[in-house]
Design a protein around this motif. Structure first.
Motif, PDB file in Angstrom:
ATOM      1  N   ALA A 139      35.267  20.919  23.914  1.00 15.29           N
ATOM      2  CA  ALA A 139      35.692  21.445  22.699  1.00 15.29           C
ATOM      3  C   ALA A 139      35.808  20.469  21.541  1.00 15.29           C
ATOM      4  N   VAL A 140      36.040  19.054  21.967  1.00 12.37           N
ATOM      5  CA  VAL A 140      36.224  18.071  21.129  1.00 12.37           C
ATOM      6  C   VAL A 140      34.671  17.992  20.204  1.00 12.37           C
ATOM      7  N   THR A 141      33.649  18.098  20.953  1.00  9.88           N
ATOM      8  CA  THR A 141      32.210  17.964  20.325  1.00  9.88           C
ATOM      9  C   THR A 141      32.217  19.038  19.618  1.00  9.88           C
ATOM     10  N   ALA A 142      32.788  20.237  19.816  1.00 10.40           N
ATOM     11  CA  ALA A 142      32.408  21.525  18.811  1.00 10.40           C
ATOM     12  C   ALA A 142      33.201  21.254  17.664  1.00 10.40           C
ATOM     13  N   ARG A 143      34.347  20.781  17.756  1.00  8.20           N
ATOM     14  CA  ARG A 143      35.092  20.523  16.309  1.00  8.20           C
ATOM     15  C   ARG A 143      34.350  19.468  15.887  1.00  8.20           C
ATOM     16  N   ASN A 144      33.739  18.262  16.248  1.00  4.64           N
ATOM     17  CA  ASN A 144      33.154  17.071  15.759  1.00  4.64           C
ATOM     18  C   ASN A 144      31.921  17.828  14.778  1.00  4.64           C
ATOM     19  N   ALA A 179      44.709  19.890  23.992  1.00  5.28           N
ATOM     20  CA  ALA A 179      44.001  20.945  23.458  1.00  5.28           C
ATOM     21  C   ALA A 179      44.745  21.635  22.540  1.00  5.28           C
ATOM     22  N   ALA A 180      45.956  22.020  22.782  1.00  2.80           N
ATOM     23  CA  ALA A 180      46.990  22.809  22.086  1.00  2.80           C
ATOM     24  C   ALA A 180      47.023  21.921  20.400  1.00  2.80           C
ATOM     25  N   LEU A 184      45.507  23.229  16.777  1.00  2.00           N
ATOM     26  CA  LEU A 184      46.561  23.310  15.718  1.00  2.00           C
ATOM     27  C   LEU A 184      46.204  22.331  14.561  1.00  2.00           C
ATOM     28  N   SER A 185      45.897  21.125  14.959  1.00  2.00           N
ATOM     29  CA  SER A 185      45.129  20.214  13.931  1.00  2.00           C
ATOM     30  C   SER A 185      44.084  20.895  13.200  1.00  2.00           C
ATOM     31  N   PHE A 186      43.161  21.329  13.628  1.00  5.19           N
ATOM     32  CA  PHE A 186      41.906  22.065  13.358  1.00  5.19           C
ATOM     33  C   PHE A 186      42.127  22.886  12.389  1.00  5.19           C
ATOM     34  N   ARG A 190      41.932  23.437   8.077  1.00  5.81           N
ATOM     35  CA  ARG A 190      41.307  24.795   7.437  1.00  5.81           C
ATOM     36  C   ARG A 190      42.252  25.561   6.485  1.00  5.81           C
ATOM     37  N   ILE A 191      43.424  25.766   7.026  1.00  4.99           N
ATOM     38  CA  ILE A 191      44.370  26.496   6.088  1.00  4.99           C
ATOM     39  C   ILE A 191      44.913  26.007   4.842  1.00  4.99           C
TER      40      ILE A 191
END
Length: 390
Positions: A139-144, A179-180, A184-186, A190-191
Motif C-alpha cells: 500500500a505504501v508503494t502504491a502511494r509512493n 494504514a489508517a 488519511l494523510s494521503f 489531495r483534499i
C-alpha cells in the motif's frame, strides 16, 4: 496470426516456436533475432488463459528476459507491456505474487536514473496488483508511486480518480493504525490541494473514500471517518449506501468496547443522509454490536442498540434470514447468562420461523445453545423464505 488465434493449440505452437528460436540462438544462428516484442507476443498469448500452468510458463519467460537484460542485452528487456501481461495473468492466479512483481517494478522505476516508460494502462495495472495485496508495504508503494508520477510530470501517464481509488483500496486491506494514518494523510493532502485550487489534484471517487473508511473504523477512528464523510459531501461527492456499509462492516471482526456506539452513530448518519437504508446496512450494524466486549454494562448497552436497530429493520420491512441470525448471535454473545439468552432468543426464533426465515446462520446459532427449540429436520415452512438455507 498465431497470436490472434483463439484455438487451444495456438498456445502450444507459439511457445514451441519461441523455444526453437531460443535454441537456434544458443547454437549461434545469427539469423535468429530474439527481441522484447517476440517475448511479449508469447507472454501476451499465454496471459489470455489464466491457468497455473500458463502462470509458471510466463514467470519462466519473464525470468529469461530479466536475465538477458541484466547480462547487457539491449534487444531483450522487459518493458511495461511485458509486466502488464504478466500481472494480468498472475493477478488471477496468485494476487500476492502479482503485487510483489508490481512493487519490485515500481521500486526500480522510482529509483532509476533513467526514465522508464510507463503508460496509463500499465500504471493502472501496477496499482491494481498492489491494491489486491494484504501487505502494508505494498500500500505504501502504491502511494509512493502515485506521488512519484505527480512530481515527475510524466506525459505518458494520466492520473485518474479510478487509479486514485486503487491507492486507498490498497490501504483498506490493512486494518492497522499505520494504514489508517497513511490513508488519511494521503487523502488530506489531495483534499487540501483541491480546495486551494490545484487543478492537478485528483480525488478518488466515492469508491475510494469508502475504502478509506475501513482502516479508520477498524482502528477506533470512526469519528475521523465521519469527519471525512462530512468533507466529501462538502466537495459535492454524494456518499451512497456502500460508504456507510464499509464503515459498519469495519466495526466488526475484532473485539471492542465501543463498536456498538460507533455503529449507532454511523447508522443514524446514514438514516439522515439516505432515503432508503438497505438490509445489508441493518445487518452490518447489528453485527458490529455483537463484537462488543468488556464490562457487563457496556455489553448490555450494545445489546440494546442491536435490538433498536433490529426493530427499525422490522418497521421498514428491511430484514432477511441473516438479520435474524445476527440478532440471535448478538444475544448469544452479549447476554449475561443462559437464562437471559433463552428469554431473548425464544421469541426471536418463533418470529423467525413464522416468517419462514430460518436460514443456515439461525440454525447454527440455535443448535449451539438452544437445540431443544428446533427439530433435527427443519419444517419447510420455517425455511421457505431464507436466502441462506442449506
Amino acid at each position: 496470426m498465431l497470436a490472434r488465434s483463439k484455438h487451444e493449440w495456438a498456445y502450444e505452437v507459439i511457445q514451441r516456436t519461441l523455444s526453437a528460436m531460443e535454441a537456434q540462438e544458443r547454437h549461434g544462428n545469427a539469423s535468429v533475432l530474439l527481441d522484447t516484442i517476440t517475448y511479449n507476443v508469447v507472454i501476451g498469448k499465454l496471459a489470455e488463459s489464466a491457468t497455473i500452468t500458463n502462470a509458471k510458463k510466463v514467470m519462466k519467460l519473464l525470468s529469461t528476459m530479466e536475465a538477458k537484460a541484466e547480462s547487457g542485452s539491449t534487444a531483450v528487456v522487459p518493458d511495461i507491456i511485458t509486466y502488464t501481461n504478466v500481472l494480468k495473468l498472475q493477478g488471477k492466479v496468485n494476487p500476492q505474487r502479482a503485487a510483489s512483481i508490481a512493487s519490485s517494478y515500481l521500486t526500480r522505476a522510482m529509483s532509476s536514473d533513467e526514465k522508464i516508460f510507463i503508460d496509463r494502462v500499465g500504471f493502472y495495472t501496477l496499482l491494481h496488483a498492489l491494491s489486491r495485496s494484504n501487505k502494508f508495504e505494498d500500500a505504501v508503494t502504491a502511494r509512493n508511486a502515485w506521488e512519484w508520477i505527480e512530481k515527475t510530470d510524466r506525459v505518458d501517464v494520466v492520473l485518474t480518480s479510478e487509479a486514485c481509488n486503487l491507492v486507498t483500496i490498497a490501504y483498506s486491506k490493512n486494518r492497522t493504525e499505520e494504514a489508517a494514518a497513511e490513508v488519511l494523510s494521503f487523502l488530506s493532502d489531495r483534499i487540501h490541494r483541491y480546495r486551494q485550487g490545484d487543478k492537478d489534484a485528483v480525488l478518488p471517487t466515492k469508491v475510494g473514500f469508502s475504502a478509506a473508511f475501513i482502516p479508520l473504523c477498524a482502528t477506533n477512528r470512526t469519528n475521523d471517518a465521519l469527519s471525512l464523510l462530512k468533507i466529501i459531501k462538502a466537495l459535492n461527492i454524494v456518499p451512497d449506501a456502500g460508504c456507510y456499509i464499509s464503515m459498519l462492516s469495519a466495526l466488526s471482526g475484532r473485539k471492542s468496547t465501543n463498536g456498538a456506539v460507533y455503529a449507532q452513530k454511523v447508522f443514524q448518519q446514514m438514516k439522515e443522509d439516505l432515503e432508503d437504508v438497505p438490509t445489508a446496512a441493518f445487518n452490518a450494524a447489528i453485527n458490529a454490536c455483537s463484537w462488543v466486549s468488556g464490562s457487563p454494562v457496556g455489553q448490555r448497552k450494545a445489546l440494546e442498540i442491536a435490538f433498536e436497530i433490529f426493530q427499525q429493520a422490522r418497521k421498514e420491512n428491511s430484514y432477511d434470514s441473516v438479520t435474524f441470525g445476527l440478532i440471535i448471535k448478538a444475544c448469544m454473545h452479549l447476554s449475561k447468562d443462559d437464562n437471559a439468552r433463552m428469554k431473548l432468543i425464544q421469541p426471536l426464533f418463533e418470529l423467525c420461523a413464522k416468517n419462514g426465515l430460518v436460514g443456515s446462520m439461525v440454525e447454527r446459532e440455535m443448535r449451539h445453545l438452544a437445540s431443544r427449540l428446533i427439530p433435527g429436520k427443519l419444517p419447510q415452512e420455517w425455511t421457505k423464505n431464507a436466502k441462506d438455507k442449506k
